[in-house]
Design a protein around this motif. Structure first.
Motif, PDB file in Angstrom:
ATOM      1  N   LYS A   1       0.829  -1.213   0.000  1.00  0.00           N
ATOM      2  CA  LYS A   1       0.000   0.000   0.000  1.00  0.00           C
ATOM      3  C   LYS A   1       0.855   1.252   0.000  1.00  0.00           C
ATOM      4  CE  LYS A   1      -3.771   2.194   2.501  1.00  0.00           C
ATOM      5  NZ  LYS A   1      -4.666   2.090   3.678  1.00  0.00           N
ATOM      6  N   ASN A   2       1.939   1.241   0.793  1.00  0.00           N
ATOM      7  CA  ASN A   2       2.838   2.388   0.839  1.00  0.00           C
ATOM      8  C   ASN A   2       3.498   2.622  -0.508  1.00  0.00           C
ATOM      9  OD1 ASN A   2       2.232   2.826   3.500  1.00  0.00           O
ATOM     10  ND2 ASN A   2       3.994   1.685   4.284  1.00  0.00           N
ATOM     11  N   ALA A   3       3.892   1.530  -1.176  1.00  0.00           N
ATOM     12  CA  ALA A   3       4.531   1.645  -2.491  1.00  0.00           C
ATOM     13  C   ALA A   3       3.569   2.269  -3.489  1.00  0.00           C
ATOM     14  CB  ALA A   3       4.987   0.268  -2.970  1.00  0.00           C
ATOM     15  N   LYS A   4       2.304   1.864  -3.396  1.00  0.00           N
ATOM     16  CA  LYS A   4       1.297   2.409  -4.312  1.00  0.00           C
ATOM     17  C   LYS A   4       1.085   3.890  -4.051  1.00  0.00           C
ATOM     18  CE  LYS A   4      -3.421   1.691  -5.897  1.00  0.00           C
ATOM     19  NZ  LYS A   4      -4.655   0.878  -5.720  1.00  0.00           N
ATOM     20  N   THR A   5       1.087   4.270  -2.770  1.00  0.00           N
ATOM     21  CA  THR A   5       0.905   5.679  -2.412  1.00  0.00           C
ATOM     22  C   THR A   5       2.036   6.534  -2.941  1.00  0.00           C
ATOM     23  OG1 THR A   5      -0.276   5.029  -0.402  1.00  0.00           O
ATOM     24  CG2 THR A   5       0.599   7.270  -0.494  1.00  0.00           C
ATOM     25  N   ARG A   6       3.265   6.044  -2.825  1.00  0.00           N
ATOM     26  CA  ARG A   6       4.418   6.797  -3.341  1.00  0.00           C
ATOM     27  C   ARG A   6       4.324   6.978  -4.841  1.00  0.00           C
ATOM     28  NH1 ARG A   6       7.254   3.499   0.296  1.00  0.00           N
ATOM     29  NH2 ARG A   6       7.926   2.153  -1.426  1.00  0.00           N
ATOM     30  N   CYS A   7       3.871   5.940  -5.528  1.00  0.00           N
ATOM     31  CA  CYS A   7       3.753   5.994  -6.986  1.00  0.00           C
ATOM     32  C   CYS A   7       2.730   7.046  -7.410  1.00  0.00           C
ATOM     33  CB  CYS A   7       3.356   4.615  -7.520  1.00  0.00           C
ATOM     34  SG  CYS A   7       3.084   4.585  -9.294  1.00  0.00           S
ATOM     35  N   CYS A   8       1.614   7.076  -6.728  1.00  0.00           N
ATOM     36  CA  CYS A   8       0.535   7.979  -7.119  1.00  0.00           C
ATOM     37  C   CYS A   8       0.872   9.448  -6.897  1.00  0.00           C
ATOM     38  CB  CYS A   8      -0.741   7.627  -6.357  1.00  0.00           C
ATOM     39  SG  CYS A   8      -1.434   6.027  -6.833  1.00  0.00           S
ATOM     40  N   LYS A   9       1.839   9.767  -6.070  1.00  0.00           N
ATOM     41  CA  LYS A   9       2.208  11.157  -5.826  1.00  0.00           C
ATOM     42  C   LYS A   9       2.716  11.833  -7.087  1.00  0.00           C
ATOM     43  CE  LYS A   9       3.285  10.829  -0.895  1.00  0.00           C
ATOM     44  NZ  LYS A   9       4.348  10.938   0.136  1.00  0.00           N
ATOM     45  N   HIS A  10       3.239  11.061  -8.031  1.00  0.00           N
ATOM     46  CA  HIS A  10       3.781  11.634  -9.260  1.00  0.00           C
ATOM     47  C   HIS A  10       2.704  12.314 -10.092  1.00  0.00           C
ATOM     48  CE1 HIS A  10       7.775  10.072  -8.632  1.00  0.00           C
ATOM     49  NE2 HIS A  10       7.313   8.851  -8.478  1.00  0.00           N
ATOM     50  N   THR A  11       1.442  11.931  -9.918  1.00  0.00           N
ATOM     51  CA  THR A  11       0.373  12.523 -10.729  1.00  0.00           C
ATOM     52  C   THR A  11       0.130  13.991 -10.375  1.00  0.00           C
ATOM     53  OG1 THR A  11      -1.288  11.733  -9.165  1.00  0.00           O
ATOM     54  CG2 THR A  11      -0.765  10.299 -11.031  1.00  0.00           C
ATOM     55  N   ASP A  12       0.770  14.477  -9.315  1.00  0.00           N
ATOM     56  CA  ASP A  12       0.610  15.876  -8.931  1.00  0.00           C
ATOM     57  C   ASP A  12       1.462  16.804  -9.799  1.00  0.00           C
ATOM     58  OD1 ASP A  12      -1.165  15.206  -6.950  1.00  0.00           O
ATOM     59  OD2 ASP A  12       0.384  14.999  -5.422  1.00  0.00           O
ATOM     60  N   LEU A  13       2.333  16.248 -10.632  1.00  0.00           N
ATOM     61  CA  LEU A  13       3.168  17.078 -11.496  1.00  0.00           C
ATOM     62  C   LEU A  13       2.296  17.748 -12.559  1.00  0.00           C
ATOM     63  CD1 LEU A  13       6.195  14.672 -12.046  1.00  0.00           C
ATOM     64  CD2 LEU A  13       6.157  16.729 -10.624  1.00  0.00           C
ATOM     65  N   PRO A  14       2.318  19.078 -12.666  1.00  0.00           N
ATOM     66  CA  PRO A  14       1.496  19.776 -13.663  1.00  0.00           C
ATOM     67  C   PRO A  14       1.762  19.304 -15.086  1.00  0.00           C
ATOM     68  CG  PRO A  14       2.388  21.321 -12.066  1.00  0.00           C
ATOM     69  CD  PRO A  14       3.071  20.017 -11.812  1.00  0.00           C
ATOM     70  N   LEU A  15       3.045  19.094 -15.434  1.00  0.00           N
ATOM     71  CA  LEU A  15       3.379  18.668 -16.792  1.00  0.00           C
ATOM     72  C   LEU A  15       2.776  17.298 -17.092  1.00  0.00           C
ATOM     73  CD1 LEU A  15       4.860  18.968 -19.467  1.00  0.00           C
ATOM     74  CD2 LEU A  15       6.919  18.076 -18.367  1.00  0.00           C
ATOM     75  N   GLU A  16       2.897  16.394 -16.147  1.00  0.00           N
ATOM     76  CA  GLU A  16       2.362  15.045 -16.359  1.00  0.00           C
ATOM     77  C   GLU A  16       0.847  15.073 -16.535  1.00  0.00           C
ATOM     78  OE1 GLU A  16       2.502  10.570 -14.348  1.00  0.00           O
ATOM     79  OE2 GLU A  16       3.397  12.285 -13.311  1.00  0.00           O
ATOM     80  N   ARG A  17       0.167  15.831 -15.680  1.00  0.00           N
ATOM     81  CA  ARG A  17      -1.281  15.919 -15.766  1.00  0.00           C
ATOM     82  C   ARG A  17      -1.719  16.514 -17.110  1.00  0.00           C
ATOM     83  NH1 ARG A  17      -4.217  15.509 -11.109  1.00  0.00           N
ATOM     84  NH2 ARG A  17      -5.785  16.953 -11.905  1.00  0.00           N
ATOM     85  N   ALA A  18      -1.012  17.554 -17.558  1.00  0.00           N
ATOM     86  CA  ALA A  18      -1.365  18.195 -18.828  1.00  0.00           C
ATOM     87  C   ALA A  18      -1.128  17.249 -20.002  1.00  0.00           C
ATOM     88  CB  ALA A  18      -0.555  19.475 -19.004  1.00  0.00           C
ATOM     89  N   LEU A  19      -0.003  16.541 -19.984  1.00  0.00           N
ATOM     90  CA  LEU A  19       0.309  15.620 -21.078  1.00  0.00           C
ATOM     91  C   LEU A  19      -0.703  14.481 -21.146  1.00  0.00           C
ATOM     92  CD1 LEU A  19       4.207  15.353 -20.971  1.00  0.00           C
ATOM     93  CD2 LEU A  19       2.797  16.423 -22.742  1.00  0.00           C
ATOM     94  N   ILE A  20      -1.033  13.919 -19.991  1.00  0.00           N
ATOM     95  CA  ILE A  20      -2.004  12.828 -19.965  1.00  0.00           C
ATOM     96  C   ILE A  20      -3.347  13.294 -20.513  1.00  0.00           C
ATOM     97  CG2 ILE A  20      -3.379  11.350 -18.428  1.00  0.00           C
ATOM     98  CD1 ILE A  20      -0.895  11.069 -16.676  1.00  0.00           C
ATOM     99  N   ARG A  21      -3.738  14.495 -20.137  1.00  0.00           N
ATOM    100  CA  ARG A  21      -5.012  15.033 -20.619  1.00  0.00           C
ATOM    101  C   ARG A  21      -5.017  15.181 -22.138  1.00  0.00           C
ATOM    102  NH1 ARG A  21      -7.737  20.837 -18.774  1.00  0.00           N
ATOM    103  NH2 ARG A  21      -9.697  20.584 -19.950  1.00  0.00           N
ATOM    104  N   VAL A  22      -3.921  15.728 -22.683  1.00  0.00           N
ATOM    105  CA  VAL A  22      -3.830  15.925 -24.128  1.00  0.00           C
ATOM    106  C   VAL A  22      -3.787  14.593 -24.870  1.00  0.00           C
ATOM    107  CG1 VAL A  22      -2.362  16.776 -25.986  1.00  0.00           C
ATOM    108  CG2 VAL A  22      -2.731  18.178 -23.958  1.00  0.00           C
TER     109      VAL A  22
END
Length: 198
Positions: free
Chosen positions: A5-26
């Motif tokens: 569960k901790n490993a999954k939580t650490r992984c999901c923190k990366h989605t807070d990056l603005p660039l990543e979120r914008a790229l995924i959306r596009v």
């Protein structure tokens, strides 16, 4: 269980990056909107990657495909055998050196890839038409800056610089800037429909 569960939580923190979120959306809105073509959807990812590579490297040797895909020549041979049985590529010996074996798209394979790219181009054209006159230059400028920095970072990591076949470039409407054909992996995932709408 707690460790997982901790490993999954650490992984999901990366989605807070603005660039990543914008790229995924596009990417989701542009590259994954078309339903997969049945003939392409039936292909395993490894075969899909080789098929697109044959398109971008017409008549390349087995060794060249092996180096580009970073797999053994025996793996390329196995993948090529399966694509040949599906009627999507052809294998032939070099006219000047019979020891060299080359791959090329069959008529069916070429038609299939062209159809898939036409779908993508139609989507991008429709999106481009919705942009205002003042928005278009800003979009292109931002994407080119991002692309340049990303390519520089790739080289700094010791990876080979990205190159595109000149004849595989198409023009953006009302500009002189070219759009390269989709990268093998990205296009493969789009056609296979591996990203579902939530």
């Amino acid at each position: 269980m707690k460790k997982t569960k901790n490993a999954k939580t650490r992984c999901c923190k990366h989605t807070d990056l603005p660039l990543e979120r914008a790229l995924i959306r596009v990417v989701r809105a542009t590259m994954f909107v078309q339903p997969p073509l049945p003939e392409m959807d039936a292909l395993p990812m490894a075969q899909m990657r080789l098929l697109w590579m044959v398109y971008h490297m017409p008549q390349a040797t087995m060794k060249e495909f092996s180096e580009k895909l970073e797999v053994s020549q025996s793996t390329v041979t196995q993948l090529a055998d399966r694509l040949i049985r599906r009627g999507l590529i052809v294998r032939f010996h070099d006219s000047k050196d019979r020891r060299l074996v080359r791959l090329s798209l069959s008529e069916q394979g070429h038609r299939l890839l062209e159809e898939s790219m036409e779908q993508m181009h139609a989507t991008l054209q429709a999106i481009w038409n919705r942009l205002g006159e003042e928005e278009r230059p800003k979009v292109i400028e931002g994407l080119e800056i991002l692309g340049r920095v990303a390519e520089q970072f790739r080289v700094e990591q010791g990876r080979a610089p990205l190159t595109w076949r000149e004849e595989s470039l198409s023009k953006i409407p009302e500009t002189s800037e070219p759009i390269p054909q989709p990268m093998v992996d990205l296009m493969a995932r789009r056609i296979r429909g591996n990203v579902r709408e939530s």
